[in-house]
Design a protein around this motif. Structure first.
Motif, PDB file in Angstrom:
ATOM      1  N   LEU A 106      -3.191   1.469  53.752  1.00  0.00           N
ATOM      2  CA  LEU A 106      -2.463   0.429  53.020  1.00  0.00           C
ATOM      3  C   LEU A 106      -1.238   1.019  52.324  1.00  0.00           C
ATOM      4  O   LEU A 106      -0.170   0.385  52.276  1.00  0.00           O
ATOM      5  CB  LEU A 106      -3.393  -0.238  52.005  1.00  0.00           C
ATOM      6  N   LEU A 107      -1.368   2.232  51.811  1.00  0.00           N
ATOM      7  CA  LEU A 107      -0.226   2.901  51.181  1.00  0.00           C
ATOM      8  C   LEU A 107       0.867   3.180  52.207  1.00  0.00           C
ATOM      9  O   LEU A 107       2.071   3.042  51.926  1.00  0.00           O
ATOM     10  CB  LEU A 107      -0.679   4.201  50.511  1.00  0.00           C
ATOM     11  N   LEU A 108       0.454   3.564  53.405  1.00  0.00           N
ATOM     12  CA  LEU A 108       1.416   3.802  54.470  1.00  0.00           C
ATOM     13  C   LEU A 108       2.192   2.522  54.782  1.00  0.00           C
ATOM     14  O   LEU A 108       3.428   2.529  54.894  1.00  0.00           O
ATOM     15  CB  LEU A 108       0.666   4.284  55.715  1.00  0.00           C
ATOM     16  N   ALA A 109       1.459   1.410  54.914  1.00  0.00           N
ATOM     17  CA  ALA A 109       2.101   0.126  55.201  1.00  0.00           C
ATOM     18  C   ALA A 109       3.029  -0.281  54.058  1.00  0.00           C
ATOM     19  O   ALA A 109       4.129  -0.810  54.289  1.00  0.00           O
ATOM     20  CB  ALA A 109       1.044  -0.949  55.431  1.00  0.00           C
ATOM     21  N   ALA A 110       2.600  -0.038  52.821  1.00  0.00           N
ATOM     22  CA  ALA A 110       3.429  -0.386  51.663  1.00  0.00           C
ATOM     23  C   ALA A 110       4.717   0.439  51.646  1.00  0.00           C
ATOM     24  O   ALA A 110       5.805  -0.082  51.378  1.00  0.00           O
ATOM     25  CB  ALA A 110       2.639  -0.151  50.373  1.00  0.00           C
ATOM     26  N   THR A 111       4.593   1.726  51.942  1.00  0.00           N
ATOM     27  CA  THR A 111       5.764   2.605  51.934  1.00  0.00           C
ATOM     28  C   THR A 111       6.743   2.230  53.041  1.00  0.00           C
ATOM     29  O   THR A 111       7.959   2.234  52.840  1.00  0.00           O
ATOM     30  CB  THR A 111       5.325   4.071  52.107  1.00  0.00           C
ATOM     31  N   TYR A 112       6.202   1.896  54.205  1.00  0.00           N
ATOM     32  CA  TYR A 112       7.079   1.559  55.331  1.00  0.00           C
ATOM     33  C   TYR A 112       7.792   0.220  55.134  1.00  0.00           C
ATOM     34  O   TYR A 112       8.918   0.047  55.600  1.00  0.00           O
ATOM     35  CB  TYR A 112       6.258   1.494  56.622  1.00  0.00           C
ATOM     36  N   THR A 113       7.123  -0.745  54.478  1.00  0.00           N
ATOM     37  CA  THR A 113       7.667  -2.106  54.434  1.00  0.00           C
ATOM     38  C   THR A 113       8.052  -2.573  53.033  1.00  0.00           C
ATOM     39  O   THR A 113       8.788  -3.547  52.902  1.00  0.00           O
ATOM     40  CB  THR A 113       6.642  -3.105  54.988  1.00  0.00           C
ATOM     41  N   ASP A 114       7.528  -1.940  51.991  1.00  0.00           N
ATOM     42  CA  ASP A 114       7.724  -2.356  50.599  1.00  0.00           C
ATOM     43  C   ASP A 114       7.186  -3.769  50.383  1.00  0.00           C
ATOM     44  O   ASP A 114       7.747  -4.542  49.609  1.00  0.00           O
ATOM     45  CB  ASP A 114       9.205  -2.271  50.199  1.00  0.00           C
ATOM     46  N   ASP A 115       6.080  -4.095  51.017  1.00  0.00           N
ATOM     47  CA  ASP A 115       5.475  -5.419  50.882  1.00  0.00           C
ATOM     48  C   ASP A 115       4.702  -5.507  49.556  1.00  0.00           C
ATOM     49  O   ASP A 115       3.848  -4.659  49.271  1.00  0.00           O
ATOM     50  CB  ASP A 115       4.538  -5.688  52.062  1.00  0.00           C
ATOM     51  N   ALA A 116       4.994  -6.545  48.763  1.00  0.00           N
ATOM     52  CA  ALA A 116       4.385  -6.684  47.434  1.00  0.00           C
ATOM     53  C   ALA A 116       2.876  -6.833  47.506  1.00  0.00           C
ATOM     54  O   ALA A 116       2.153  -6.375  46.607  1.00  0.00           O
ATOM     55  CB  ALA A 116       4.994  -7.886  46.717  1.00  0.00           C
ATOM     56  N   ARG A 117       2.350  -7.473  48.570  1.00  0.00           N
ATOM     57  CA  ARG A 117       0.904  -7.659  48.683  1.00  0.00           C
ATOM     58  C   ARG A 117       0.180  -6.317  48.735  1.00  0.00           C
ATOM     59  O   ARG A 117      -0.898  -6.143  48.151  1.00  0.00           O
ATOM     60  CB  ARG A 117       0.588  -8.478  49.941  1.00  0.00           C
ATOM     61  N   ALA A 118       0.777  -5.374  49.455  1.00  0.00           N
ATOM     62  CA  ALA A 118       0.154  -4.054  49.571  1.00  0.00           C
ATOM     63  C   ALA A 118       0.170  -3.323  48.237  1.00  0.00           C
ATOM     64  O   ALA A 118      -0.843  -2.753  47.804  1.00  0.00           O
ATOM     65  CB  ALA A 118       0.882  -3.238  50.628  1.00  0.00           C
ATOM     66  N   TRP A 119       1.320  -3.339  47.544  1.00  0.00           N
ATOM     67  CA  TRP A 119       1.409  -2.622  46.266  1.00  0.00           C
ATOM     68  C   TRP A 119       0.437  -3.211  45.244  1.00  0.00           C
ATOM     69  O   TRP A 119      -0.184  -2.465  44.468  1.00  0.00           O
ATOM     70  CB  TRP A 119       2.838  -2.671  45.734  1.00  0.00           C
ATOM     71  N   GLN A 120       0.288  -4.535  45.226  1.00  0.00           N
ATOM     72  CA  GLN A 120      -0.629  -5.153  44.270  1.00  0.00           C
ATOM     73  C   GLN A 120      -2.072  -4.719  44.520  1.00  0.00           C
ATOM     74  O   GLN A 120      -2.813  -4.404  43.581  1.00  0.00           O
ATOM     75  CB  GLN A 120      -0.522  -6.675  44.369  1.00  0.00           C
ATOM     76  N   ALA A 121      -2.485  -4.687  45.789  1.00  0.00           N
ATOM     77  CA  ALA A 121      -3.851  -4.273  46.118  1.00  0.00           C
ATOM     78  C   ALA A 121      -4.073  -2.802  45.785  1.00  0.00           C
ATOM     79  O   ALA A 121      -5.140  -2.409  45.285  1.00  0.00           O
ATOM     80  CB  ALA A 121      -4.130  -4.534  47.595  1.00  0.00           C
ATOM     81  N   LEU A 122      -3.078  -1.977  46.029  1.00  0.00           N
ATOM     82  CA  LEU A 122      -3.192  -0.552  45.721  1.00  0.00           C
ATOM     83  C   LEU A 122      -3.317  -0.335  44.219  1.00  0.00           C
ATOM     84  O   LEU A 122      -4.155   0.454  43.755  1.00  0.00           O
ATOM     85  CB  LEU A 122      -1.972   0.196  46.273  1.00  0.00           C
ATOM     86  N   ASP A 123      -2.484  -1.023  43.445  1.00  0.00           N
ATOM     87  CA  ASP A 123      -2.553  -0.885  41.980  1.00  0.00           C
ATOM     88  C   ASP A 123      -3.933  -1.298  41.458  1.00  0.00           C
ATOM     89  O   ASP A 123      -4.471  -0.677  40.538  1.00  0.00           O
ATOM     90  CB  ASP A 123      -1.476  -1.754  41.323  1.00  0.00           C
ATOM     91  N   LYS A 124      -4.501  -2.324  42.064  1.00  0.00           N
ATOM     92  CA  LYS A 124      -5.801  -2.848  41.635  1.00  0.00           C
ATOM     93  C   LYS A 124      -6.915  -1.823  41.816  1.00  0.00           C
ATOM     94  O   LYS A 124      -7.876  -1.781  41.026  1.00  0.00           O
ATOM     95  CB  LYS A 124      -6.108  -4.120  42.428  1.00  0.00           C
ATOM     96  N   HIS A 125      -6.791  -0.963  42.853  1.00  0.00           N
ATOM     97  CA  HIS A 125      -7.902  -0.072  43.199  1.00  0.00           C
ATOM     98  C   HIS A 125      -7.621   1.408  42.898  1.00  0.00           C
ATOM     99  O   HIS A 125      -8.310   2.286  43.417  1.00  0.00           O
ATOM    100  CB  HIS A 125      -8.255  -0.237  44.679  1.00  0.00           C
ATOM    101  N   LEU A 126      -6.659   1.684  42.033  1.00  0.00           N
ATOM    102  CA  LEU A 126      -6.344   3.079  41.717  1.00  0.00           C
ATOM    103  C   LEU A 126      -7.532   3.817  41.106  1.00  0.00           C
ATOM    104  O   LEU A 126      -7.709   5.022  41.326  1.00  0.00           O
ATOM    105  CB  LEU A 126      -5.143   3.139  40.762  1.00  0.00           C
ATOM    106  N   ASP A 127      -8.358   3.104  40.352  1.00  0.00           N
ATOM    107  CA  ASP A 127      -9.517   3.760  39.716  1.00  0.00           C
ATOM    108  C   ASP A 127     -10.669   3.993  40.689  1.00  0.00           C
ATOM    109  O   ASP A 127     -11.654   4.653  40.331  1.00  0.00           O
ATOM    110  CB  ASP A 127     -10.019   2.920  38.540  1.00  0.00           C
ATOM    111  N   ASP A 128     -10.568   3.446  41.901  1.00  0.00           N
ATOM    112  CA  ASP A 128     -11.663   3.564  42.874  1.00  0.00           C
ATOM    113  C   ASP A 128     -11.446   4.686  43.886  1.00  0.00           C
ATOM    114  O   ASP A 128     -12.266   4.856  44.793  1.00  0.00           O
ATOM    115  CB  ASP A 128     -11.833   2.237  43.633  1.00  0.00           C
ATOM    116  N   VAL A 129     -10.337   5.420  43.749  1.00  0.00           N
ATOM    117  CA  VAL A 129     -10.028   6.465  44.730  1.00  0.00           C
ATOM    118  C   VAL A 129      -9.870   7.815  44.035  1.00  0.00           C
ATOM    119  O   VAL A 129      -9.899   7.908  42.801  1.00  0.00           O
ATOM    120  CB  VAL A 129      -8.746   6.122  45.527  1.00  0.00           C
ATOM    121  N   SER A 130      -9.708   8.847  44.830  1.00  0.00           N
ATOM    122  CA  SER A 130      -9.668  10.222  44.327  1.00  0.00           C
ATOM    123  C   SER A 130      -8.355  10.530  43.610  1.00  0.00           C
ATOM    124  O   SER A 130      -7.354   9.821  43.773  1.00  0.00           O
ATOM    125  CB  SER A 130      -9.820  11.191  45.503  1.00  0.00           C
ATOM    126  N   PRO A 131      -8.326  11.615  42.816  1.00  0.00           N
ATOM    127  CA  PRO A 131      -7.067  12.037  42.183  1.00  0.00           C
ATOM    128  C   PRO A 131      -5.954  12.282  43.205  1.00  0.00           C
ATOM    129  O   PRO A 131      -4.785  12.002  42.922  1.00  0.00           O
ATOM    130  CB  PRO A 131      -7.464  13.332  41.465  1.00  0.00           C
TER     131      PRO A 131
END
Length: 641
Positions: free
Chosen positions: A232-257
């Motif tokens: 999802l981060l790859l897709a967000a970086t390639y396209t700058d789609d707001a839907r991807a960034w919102q989902a990534l921000d939501k789950h930052l606490d669920d992934v590794s450092p």
């Protein structure tokens, strides 16, 4: 006719040999009764070699032996071969699966466990084969869908993208158990991103997959959340789609450092990436071998964000996950080759694109050509740049890949700078990053930063240049990575007032590691030499000659000729490329010298870590440059300079 003439025991031996070839080695002829072996060899279809193994006259003979045998005989032969191997040996399981006439849950379970073990060691293509067989032998439809989905994901990592696509379509034709929805979403997106160059499913499927994986007690699928987050981060970086960034921000606490660091490095680096390069070094050093294998893509993508010029990083991943990881390694490597002045790698980058196309990794092929465009732009090859843009531009625009289309705009500006068209360069770069603005949607804002200031100064826009520099300082750009620090210092030197310029140029050249950024350092020296000449200061000639030599080695002819023009303006006699043959690049010089000693292409390739084919391509370019037509004339041509 010869097959039909064989006795049953000889035909059975020939079938055993045919079923073994390609699975593991060859069938040992020494274990066959001598009279049977003689009858087989008398047909001329197969023989026993000096090592005592059966060898077929031609692969089509093997195919004929298998296809003409009845299904019952093939099953009997597979069981005989399975009996020769240990109980949980993967090769035995393949034979048992081939012999099975009906669903067999016990065998399916053994195949699944073996496939997962093999995949965990990096042999994804082989693991996918076992998981696929496990799915076919499953008696329960839900288990079948689950195993087939795992096979699809594993095949994708193993470079069998077409196989993944077929498995995904088959799974989607039936009911999909809710508990494997995140895994199937990942498999669908993998095919869409890599094969179809389509990111829409990334935004519609992956946010839900992350939600499901974050539920307490949910199946982790062996750390799937990290891989979904990365895709999802790859897709967000390639396209700058707001839907991807919102989902990534939501789950930052669920992934590794490491995943959070990768997000910081790409989401809005002018505001979020300070210290990222140092943190990456610490995190990568703290990973054990198992963690490193799962984190390969995150490490490489983070390193690309902050231009970590450490070849040791991608060497750590050699052999992992077949093409999936190796393609990422190659992309990181060619980007670093451009930054570090290893421009002889350009042709290899283009060949990598063709290899990716053949494997069905069309997105990788597009990105390799995008990296190749960097070399063309640096060399001022505008015709080559137009050809590459015509090749990749339509697909990138269709997929809304701003990452590529914005880069192409910047590269056109860089080529314009090479030819001294500063007004054009300024207008192109200002559309990407206006004066004093470092946009969040341009995560590689640092790459055109130096170019913006260069174009602004040459077009008399010193106020705009200063606004951009102030934005760089405010963003603490120097704290992101060594490359960011150098580009800021180099831009400061270009825009410095005359009473500070000399000191600023010295400071820029003294930035730790400045010499690594070969092309940009040569451009800084060209600007410094031109400033020294205009202000009648000592040392202009030496600085300009040093820059000219670097540009010559890179094959950056327009930049080299600009150095020559400055030298002539300083009163020095300097020839041009047009007055003589084109000079050899650094790599061509090394290859020519080795070839002149009598080494073969293979020997040269081994020394320089190139393929024999690449060596031959270089020699093909070297001969006309030296005015010769054969290898035999190399030594004399080199002695004559």
């Amino acid at each position: 006719d010869r097959l039909e003439a064989l006795s049953p025991d000889a035909a059975h031996v020939l079938l055993l040999a045919a079923l073994v070839v390609g699975a593991y080695g060859a069938y040992p002829a020494g274990e066959v009764a001598e009279d049977v072996r003689e009858r087989v060899e008398a047909t001329g279809l197969a023989r026993s070699d000096p090592s005592g193994r059966f060898v077929f006259r031609h692969p089509l003979v093997r195919s004929a032996v298998i296809s003409r045998a009845s299904e019952a005989r093939r099953r009997q032969a597979h069981l005989a071969l399975a009996a020769r191997l240990p109980h949980d040996e993967p090769r035995r399981l393949v034979h048992e699966a081939s012999a099975a006439a009906h669903p067999d849950e016990a065998l399916a379970g053994r195949l699944e466990r073996a496939g997962q073990r093999i995949a965990a060691r990096g042999a994804d293509a082989e693991g996918a084969l076992l998981l696929d067989r496990a799915a076919m032998l499953s008696s329960d439809p839900a288990d079948r869908a689950r195993r087939m989905t795992w096979a699809a994901v594993t095949a994708a990592r193993g470079g069998r993208l077409a196989h993944t696509g077929r498995l995904v379509e088959e799974v989607r034709r039936g009911p999909v158990p809710d508990d494997i929805a995140p895994l199937l979403a990942y498999a669908v997106v993998y095919v869409d991103q890599s094969h179809r160059i389509d990111f829409e499913s990334s935004f519609t499927l992956l946010p839900g997959a992350l939600d499901a994986l974050a539920v307490p007690g949910a199946d982790s699928f062996g750390g799937l959340a990290e891989q979904v987050f990365f895709k999802l981060l790859l897709a967000a970086t390639y396209t700058d789609d707001a839907r991807a960034w919102q989902a990534l921000d939501k789950h930052l606490d669920d992934v590794s450092p490491l995943a959070r660091l990768c997000h910081r490095a790409w989401s809005d680096p002018a505001r979020t990436a300070q210290g990222a390069a140092d943190e990456l070094t610490l995190l990568s050093q703290g990973l054990n071998e198992e963690q490193e294998a799962g984190a390969a893509w995150l490490l490489l993508w983070t390193a690309t964000a902050v231009d970590v010029a450490d070849s040791g990083l991608w060497r750590r991943f050699t052999g992992q996950h077949a093409y999936a990881t190796q393609g990422s390694v190659a992309k990181a490597r060619y980007y670093q080759d451009f930054l570090l002045g290893r421009w002889d790698a350009a042709d290899d980058c283009l060949q990598e694109a063709e290899a990716s196309e053949e494997l069905g990794y069309h997105c990788n092929a597009l990105l390799f050509r995008h990296h190749y465009a960097h070399f063309l732009a640096g060399r001022g090859d505008e015709e080559g740049l137009k050809r590459i843009e015509a090749l990749i531009g339509p697909a990138a625009r269709r997929a809304r890949m701003r990452f590529v289309t914005d880069h192409l705009d910047h590269l056109r500006a860089l080529a314009a700078l090479a030819h001294g068209r500063y007004e054009e360069a300024y207008s192109r770069i200002a559309e990407l990053t206006p004066p004093g603005v470092l946009p969040a949607g341009l995560p590689w804002f640092h790459l055109p930063f130096f170019d913006f200031v260069d174009a602004a100064v040459h077009t008399g826009r010193r106020e705009e240049a200063q606004r951009h520099l102030e934005a760089g300082r405010a963003a603490r750009m120097a704290g992101i990575s060594a490359h960011h620090a150098f580009l800021l210092a180099a831009a400061e030197a270009l825009a410095a007032p005359d009473d500070e310029a000399e000191e600023r140029y010295r400071e820029a050249c003294a930035v730790p590691g400045a010499e690594r950024w070969v092309f940009e350092t040569a451009r800084l020296r060209l600007a410094h030499g031109a400033w020294l000449r205009r202000h009648r200061r000592a040392g202009a000639r030496d600085v300009l000659l040093e820059a000219r030599q670097v540009f010559s080695g890179l094959g950056a002819i327009p930049w080299e000729e600009r150095c020559a023009a400055e030298l002539r303006a300083d009163g020095h006699q300097v020839g041009t490329r047009a007055e003589g043959r084109e000079q050899l690049t650094g790599q061509e010089t090394r290859i020519a010298r080795l070839a002149a000693t009598g080494l073969t292409n293979k020997d040269i390739g081994r020394q320089l870590q190139l393929s024999p084919r690449t060596v031959a391509t270089h020699l093909y370019k070297i001969y006309p440059k030296l005015g010769i037509t054969s290898r035999a004339a190399l030594a004399q041509a080199l002695r004559e300079g």
